[in-house]
Design a protein around this motif. Structure first.
Motif, short mmCIF file in Angstrom:
data_model
loop_
_atom_site.label_atom_id
_atom_site.label_comp_id
_atom_site.label_asym_id
_atom_site.label_seq_id
_atom_site.Cartn_x
_atom_site.Cartn_y
_atom_site.Cartn_z
N GLY A 24 1.14 71.76 -11.53
CA GLY A 24 1.41 70.57 -12.32
C GLY A 24 0.55 70.51 -13.57
N SER A 25 -0.71 70.93 -13.45
CA SER A 25 -1.60 70.93 -14.61
C SER A 25 -1.12 71.91 -15.68
CB SER A 25 -3.02 71.29 -14.17
OG SER A 25 -3.90 71.34 -15.27
N ILE A 26 -0.67 73.07 -15.25
CA ILE A 26 -0.15 74.07 -16.19
C ILE A 26 1.11 73.54 -16.89
CG2 ILE A 26 0.89 76.37 -16.37
CD1 ILE A 26 -0.94 77.23 -14.06
N HIS A 27 1.99 72.91 -16.12
CA HIS A 27 3.21 72.36 -16.69
C HIS A 27 2.88 71.27 -17.72
CE1 HIS A 27 7.31 70.70 -16.83
NE2 HIS A 27 6.74 69.51 -16.75
N GLY A 28 1.97 70.37 -17.38
CA GLY A 28 1.60 69.30 -18.30
C GLY A 28 0.96 69.83 -19.57
N ALA A 29 0.08 70.83 -19.42
CA ALA A 29 -0.58 71.42 -20.59
C ALA A 29 0.43 72.11 -21.50
CB ALA A 29 -1.64 72.41 -20.14
N LEU A 30 1.39 72.82 -20.92
CA LEU A 30 2.41 73.50 -21.71
C LEU A 30 3.21 72.50 -22.53
CD1 LEU A 30 4.12 76.02 -22.43
CD2 LEU A 30 5.48 75.55 -20.37
N GLN A 31 3.64 71.41 -21.91
CA GLN A 31 4.44 70.41 -22.63
C GLN A 31 3.63 69.72 -23.72
OE1 GLN A 31 7.60 70.10 -22.40
NE2 GLN A 31 7.85 71.47 -20.66
N ALA A 32 2.36 69.40 -23.44
CA ALA A 32 1.53 68.73 -24.43
C ALA A 32 1.24 69.64 -25.62
CB ALA A 32 0.23 68.26 -23.79
#
Length: 309
Positions: free
Chosen positions: A153-161
Motif C-alpha cells: 500500500g505504501s508503494i502504491h500511494g507513493a507511486l500515485q503521489a
C-alpha cells in the motif's frame, strides 16, 4: 521555464461537493457526528481485539484490528478537512498538505483492498480447509501478510503521489472536490496529463480488479463448501461468519470502481460516491462487525462485564 516556476502554486482551495446552502449547518453537524462515531466505534473494536485473549487465537480478528486502524486514519485525513467546506470561508490547504493527503489516502485505501483480500482468504481456509487452518493461517503468517499489505500500500500511494505532483501547477488553484484526489488535482496541471491518467487507470484498475477477483473466487469456493454442509444450522453459522465481510467489501468496492474506473471521475455523482470509502464505510464497519459477528459481540460483553467487576 522560469516564467512557469515563478507562478507555481503553493496552496489549493478545496471547494467540497455541491449542497444547498440552507443545509450547511446540518451537514457540518452530521459529518461531525459521523466522524466522532467512526473514531469511537473503531477504537472500541480495536480495544476489544487487543484486550480479549480468546480473539488472539483467530487471525481474522488481527485483520479486523488492523482494519479499524485504517478506518480511523482514512476518516481522519479526509473528514475534518471536508467539514471545513461547510463553513462560511474556504480555508486553503498547502501544497505539501495536498501531497500528504493524496499519498495517505491511496496508501491506506490500497492497504485496505489488500486487507479485504486477506480476510476473504482467511475465511476460505477456515471453512474449506478447517483441519489445516491452524497450520496454513497462524499468527506469525497473518502478521507477515499484514506487513506485506502495508508495504504494498505504501508503494502504491507513493507511486500515485509522485506521478501526480511531478507535474507543474501554475493556476488556478480551486480543486472542485472535497479532498486532494488524483482526477481533481490533475485538472489543474499546466502540462499534458495523458500518461498520468493512463497509469492511474491501469494501476488502480489492477489493484481493484485483482483484489476483487481473488475475493470473488474465495467466496465462490466458500459458498460451494457451505452448500455441502448437511444441517441448516451449520449452513447458517457458516454464512454468518462471512456475511459481515461480504457486506463491507460490497460497500467499499462498488463506489471505488464507480469513482476511478470511469472516463469522467470528477462529477457531483462521483464526489457523492467517494464519500462511501472515505466517510461512510469507516463508520459502518464497526456496526456491521459487531451486529453480524457473534464472537465480537461475546468479546464485547466479556470486556464490559470485566470492567463492571
Amino acid at each position: 521555464m522560469e516564467s512557469i516556476n515563478s507562478t507555481l502554486l503553493t496552496e489549493f482551495i478545496l471547494t467540497g461537493i455541491p449542497y444547498p446552502l440552507r443545509l450547511r449547518t446540518f451537514l457540518f453537524v452530521f459529518f461531525l457526528l459521523i466522524y466522532t462515531l467512526t473514531q469511537l466505534g473503531n477504537l472500541l473494536i480495536l480495544i476489544t481485539v487487543w484486550v480479549d485473549v480468546q480473539l488472539h487465537a483467530h487471525p481474522m480478528y488481527i485483520f479486523l484490528g488492523v482494519l479499524s486502524i485504517i478506518d480511523m486514519a482514512i476518516s481522519t485525513i479526509i473528514v475534518p478537512r471536508f467539514m471545513m467546506s461547510f463553513t462560511a470561508v474556504l480555508t486553503p490547504i498547502s501544497f505539501g498538505g495536498c501531497v500528504t493527503q493524496l499519498y495517505f489516502y491511496h496508501f491506506l485505501g490500497s492497504t485496505q483492498c489488500f486487507l479485504y483480500t486477506l480476510m476473504a482468504y482467511d475465511r476460505y481456509l477456515a471453512i474449506c480447509r478447517p483441519l489445516h487452518y491452524p497450520v496454513l493461517m497462524n499468527a506469525k503468517l497473518s502478521t507477515l501478510l499484514v506487513a506485506g499489505a502495508w508495504v504494498a500500500g505504501s508503494i502504491h500511494g507513493a507511486l500515485q503521489a509522485i506521478l501526480t505532483f511531478r507535474l507543474p501547477y501554475c493556476g488556478p488553484n480551486r480543486v472542485e472536490y472535497f479532498f486532494c484526489d488524483i482526477p481533481a488535482v490533475l485538472k489543474l496541471a499546466c502540462a499534458d496529463t495523458t500518461v498520468n491518467k493512463l497509469v492511474t487507470l491501469v494501476d488502480i484498475g489492477v489493484v481493484v480488479a485483482s483484489c476483487f477477483s481473488l475475493i470473488l473466487l474465495s467466496y465462490i469456493r466458500i459458498i460451494q463448501a457451505i452448500l455441502r454442509i448437511q444441517t441448516a444450522d451449520g449452513r447458517r453459522r457458516a454464512f454468518s461468519t462471512c456475511g459481515a465481510h461480504v457486506t463491507v467489501v460490497t460497500v467499499y468496492y462498488v463506489p471505488c470502481a464507480f469513482v476511478y474506473l470511469r472516463p469522467e471521475t470528477n462529477s457531483p455523482l462521483g464526489g457523492a460516491a467517494a464519500l462511501f470509502p472515505t466517510a461512510i464505510t469507516p463508520f459502518v464497519n464497526p456496526i456491521i462487525y459487531t451486529l453480524r459477528n457473534q464472537e465480537v459481540k461475546l468479546a464485547l460483553k466479556r470486556m464490559i462485564g470485566g470492567c463492571r467487576t
